[in-house]
Design a protein around this motif. Sequence first.
Motif, PDB file in Angstrom:
ATOM      1  N   LEU A   1       0.846  -1.186   0.000  1.00  0.00           N
ATOM      2  CA  LEU A   1       0.000   0.000   0.000  1.00  0.00           C
ATOM      3  C   LEU A   1       0.885   1.240   0.000  1.00  0.00           C
ATOM      4  CD1 LEU A   1      -1.493  -2.265   1.961  1.00  0.00           C
ATOM      5  CD2 LEU A   1      -3.122  -0.399   2.295  1.00  0.00           C
ATOM      6  N   ASN A   2       0.414   2.284  -0.674  1.00  0.00           N
ATOM      7  CA  ASN A   2       1.076   3.580  -0.584  1.00  0.00           C
ATOM      8  C   ASN A   2       0.482   4.353   0.591  1.00  0.00           C
ATOM      9  OD1 ASN A   2       2.407   2.835  -2.851  1.00  0.00           O
ATOM     10  ND2 ASN A   2       1.836   4.597  -4.086  1.00  0.00           N
TER      11      ASN A   2
ATOM     12  N   THR B   1      -3.137   9.882  -4.975  1.00  0.00           N
ATOM     13  CA  THR B   1      -1.994   9.385  -5.747  1.00  0.00           C
ATOM     14  C   THR B   1      -0.739   9.535  -4.890  1.00  0.00           C
ATOM     15  OG1 THR B   1      -1.506  11.524  -6.778  1.00  0.00           O
ATOM     16  CG2 THR B   1      -3.090  10.087  -7.906  1.00  0.00           C
ATOM     17  N   GLY B   2       0.383   9.103  -5.442  1.00  0.00           N
ATOM     18  CA  GLY B   2       1.656   9.261  -4.750  1.00  0.00           C
ATOM     19  C   GLY B   2       1.709   8.437  -3.479  1.00  0.00           C
TER      20      GLY B   2
ATOM     21  N   GLU C   1       4.533  18.364   2.611  1.00  0.00           N
ATOM     22  CA  GLU C   1       4.671  17.722   1.310  1.00  0.00           C
ATOM     23  C   GLU C   1       6.035  17.035   1.255  1.00  0.00           C
ATOM     24  OE1 GLU C   1       4.051  19.508  -3.009  1.00  0.00           O
ATOM     25  OE2 GLU C   1       6.120  19.760  -2.315  1.00  0.00           O
ATOM     26  N   GLN C   2       6.052  15.815   0.765  1.00  0.00           N
ATOM     27  CA  GLN C   2       7.317  15.092   0.602  1.00  0.00           C
ATOM     28  C   GLN C   2       7.232  14.265  -0.674  1.00  0.00           C
ATOM     29  OE1 GLN C   2       8.567  12.990   4.145  1.00  0.00           O
ATOM     30  NE2 GLN C   2      10.041  11.736   3.023  1.00  0.00           N
TER      31      GLN C   2
ATOM     32  N   GLN D   1       9.035  12.544  -7.971  1.00  0.00           N
ATOM     33  CA  GLN D   1       7.806  12.468  -8.766  1.00  0.00           C
ATOM     34  C   GLN D   1       6.772  11.563  -8.101  1.00  0.00           C
ATOM     35  OE1 GLN D   1      10.970  12.072 -10.777  1.00  0.00           O
ATOM     36  NE2 GLN D   1      10.785  14.285 -10.538  1.00  0.00           N
ATOM     37  N   CYS D   2       6.681  11.659  -6.776  1.00  0.00           N
ATOM     38  CA  CYS D   2       5.752  10.830  -6.005  1.00  0.00           C
ATOM     39  C   CYS D   2       5.310  11.632  -4.780  1.00  0.00           C
ATOM     40  CB  CYS D   2       6.428   9.517  -5.600  1.00  0.00           C
ATOM     41  SG  CYS D   2       5.293   8.277  -4.955  1.00  0.00           S
ATOM     42  N   CYS D   3       4.478  12.642  -5.007  1.00  0.00           N
ATOM     43  CA  CYS D   3       4.115  13.560  -3.934  1.00  0.00           C
ATOM     44  C   CYS D   3       3.285  12.869  -2.856  1.00  0.00           C
ATOM     45  CB  CYS D   3       3.333  14.741  -4.492  1.00  0.00           C
ATOM     46  SG  CYS D   3       4.375  16.000  -5.233  1.00  0.00           S
TER      47      CYS D   3
END
Length: 288
Positions: A8-9, A16-17, A247-248, A253-255
Amino acid sequence: MLIDVAVLNAFTYQKTGGNPAGVVLDAHQLSAPQMQQIATQVGLSETVFILPSTQGDFTTRFFTPTDEVNYCGHATLAAFSLIYQQKIIQPGRFLQEINNQQLLAITVEDDGQIIMTQQRPQFLTQFQASEVAPLLNLPVELLSETNLPIQAISTGLVDVFVPIPEGFLDHITQNEAAVTEFSTKHDFVGLHLFELPTKLTSFSARCRNFAPRFGIPEESATGSSSGALACYLSTYVDQAKTDFLFEQGKAMQCCSSLSATLRKSGTEIVEVQVGGYGSQPKRVQVNI
């Protein structure tokens, strides 16, 4: 033996991200060497194993590709998001037992957001810009511009927090060997870099995290560091502020989006909470 791993993200941003973590359910029959073997094969920054708890609701153990660590925020979020999505638990409050037998509170909200209570902050060693700038291939003068301290802080894991002048964060290239040597020498996990925006934005800070000592060159969301960063900012930047959004992962390219909330008694921080959302799980299998 085939082992099912859910991926899981955690800390997704607008669905997203986020930062992927592996989750293994019903891991009580696995030995620590087997857990390490699984985490190495999965290859993500952390894989979490869920076991029964005699003190809380669940025990969690966390493995990077190279080592076991006591705690991981984004893997905790992934674990509780998974068991919520699978209807193993309903919204409510739970106790997570981590590897050192400490209990941490977890709240699962009706919309699936996971809120994690972390340890109270420990403010540890401060470092000079001249010690850290070479690790990031930066001039010492640039790293000194913020006039903020470079300091190790822990709300579960120790990271060194490095303020970066705005506009330079995404262009930094670390010296991985030097960062590994420095973090090993001083016994911390990695460097958590951040810049404070001057233009109006919903984010309190933008961040990057380097932890090559544990096989993680960079990761796109670091829950344990977000709680500690909130403590840093509420101590050194704005003592009245207790709610943060970070924000990280933009440089990857994976906010990711990570919230942090503090409860204070005067200037003392008495509670640290970090929250976010998990993605739908994907399934992989590893053979051990």
